[in-house]
Design a protein around this motif. Sequence first.
Motif, PDB file in Angstrom:
ATOM      1  N   ILE A  37      34.815 -47.811  14.552  1.00 25.62           N
ATOM      2  CA  ILE A  37      34.981 -46.592  13.190  1.00 25.62           C
ATOM      3  C   ILE A  37      36.415 -46.713  12.500  1.00 25.62           C
ATOM      4  N   GLY A  38      37.289 -47.199  13.302  1.00 21.92           N
ATOM      5  CA  GLY A  38      38.794 -47.109  12.875  1.00 21.92           C
ATOM      6  C   GLY A  38      38.879 -48.289  11.808  1.00 21.92           C
ATOM      7  N   SER A  39      38.000 -49.329  12.062  1.00 24.83           N
ATOM      8  CA  SER A  39      37.968 -50.392  10.792  1.00 24.83           C
ATOM      9  C   SER A  39      37.532 -50.316   9.671  1.00 24.83           C
ATOM     10  N   PHE A  40      36.922 -49.035   9.467  1.00 26.74           N
ATOM     11  CA  PHE A  40      36.608 -48.692   8.163  1.00 26.74           C
ATOM     12  C   PHE A  40      37.500 -47.541   7.518  1.00 26.74           C
ATOM     13  N   LYS A  41      38.532 -46.913   8.137  1.00 27.76           N
ATOM     14  CA  LYS A  41      39.374 -46.059   7.684  1.00 27.76           C
ATOM     15  C   LYS A  41      40.713 -46.865   7.096  1.00 27.76           C
ATOM     16  N   SER A  42      41.268 -46.126   6.351  1.00 27.77           N
ATOM     17  CA  SER A  42      42.722 -46.285   5.734  1.00 27.77           C
ATOM     18  C   SER A  42      43.715 -46.017   6.804  1.00 27.77           C
ATOM     19  N   ASN A  43      44.909 -46.631   6.427  1.00 29.46           N
ATOM     20  CA  ASN A  43      45.927 -46.179   7.539  1.00 29.46           C
ATOM     21  C   ASN A  43      46.341 -44.653   7.355  1.00 29.46           C
ATOM     22  N   ALA A  44      46.132 -43.956   6.323  1.00 31.78           N
ATOM     23  CA  ALA A  44      46.507 -42.475   6.407  1.00 31.78           C
ATOM     24  C   ALA A  44      45.295 -41.868   7.269  1.00 31.78           C
ATOM     25  N   GLU A  45      44.048 -42.300   7.083  1.00 34.81           N
ATOM     26  CA  GLU A  45      43.156 -41.520   7.918  1.00 34.81           C
ATOM     27  C   GLU A  45      43.308 -41.724   9.410  1.00 34.81           C
ATOM     28  N   ILE A  46      43.710 -42.999   9.704  1.00 36.11           N
ATOM     29  CA  ILE A  46      44.114 -43.246  11.246  1.00 36.11           C
ATOM     30  C   ILE A  46      45.090 -42.643  11.712  1.00 36.11           C
ATOM     31  N   TYR A  47      46.002 -42.133  10.920  1.00 32.84           N
ATOM     32  CA  TYR A  47      47.217 -41.474  11.566  1.00 32.84           C
ATOM     33  C   TYR A  47      46.678 -39.902  11.492  1.00 32.84           C
TER      34      TYR A  47
END
Length: 280
Positions: free
Chosen positions: A34-44
């Motif tokens: 799931i994290g592979s489809f997120k932007s850095n902002a979304e991950i944080y």
Amino acid sequence: MKKKWQPTLIRTGIRIPLILWTLAVLYPIIWMFIGSFKSNAEIYANPWGLPETFNVQNFADAWNNYNIDTSVFNSAIVTVLGMVLTLVLALPTAYALERLRFRGSSILFTVYVSAMMIPMVLGWIPLFFLLMDFGLLDSIIGLSIVYAISQLPFSIFVLTSFMGTIPKELEESASMDGMSPYGILFKIIAPLSTTAIITVSIMNAIQFWNEYFMALIFLNSREKYTLGLAIDFIGSEAQYTNAWGTLFASLTIAIIPVIVLYAIFQKRIAKGMTEGAIKG
């Protein structure tokens, strides 16, 4: 009534730990995917939630900016070469040890099996200088040879155990018809040992694809990096560039072929391991 409940309680007691262990293994894999489809902002901002939009930019960055494409190719070459070389060496050796009884064959088999107990790390330094002397250091070919040799004991053990279940009468009939030992091996024993060959090949392929430490020691050039080294490089870069999405995408690229390969051949692998275990 008590006797009727006992099997159910036993099955439940076995299944609950297995289910918990499965969840513990799958959760980080799903989180990584799931994290592979997120932007850095979304991950944080929302590390545990679903992405707002499934963006494949992380995969494009990993493929183009961090040379994951080259690393995938290098890992594929090393895996295929190592797997083929292991079979070329292990198949006739296993046949000779199991069928062509000669003086010292049992001792030689014991040596091969004992080699499975020796940590590979003990041979890294001698192998480093040996590859240097042969001009195979920082070479995909050299790494493939090292991989093949490292898995020879396991491969010979599985193949030898499986060949022991094949009736000798088939070989005796072929020998009476004038077939050579090589003909018997490749026309009779090898086709009948397909399950064991597939088992050994898949297990070795997974091992070679995921290997990291020997690649780290024997490869120096970045253009020859395998996937493990490339992902380690991206992980180091992510600490300073916040490329966590790219790192997750790289890990996803690395893990999907292994999962697919094991899922396809799972029954074959289980059959090969169990049939070889009931030798005799």
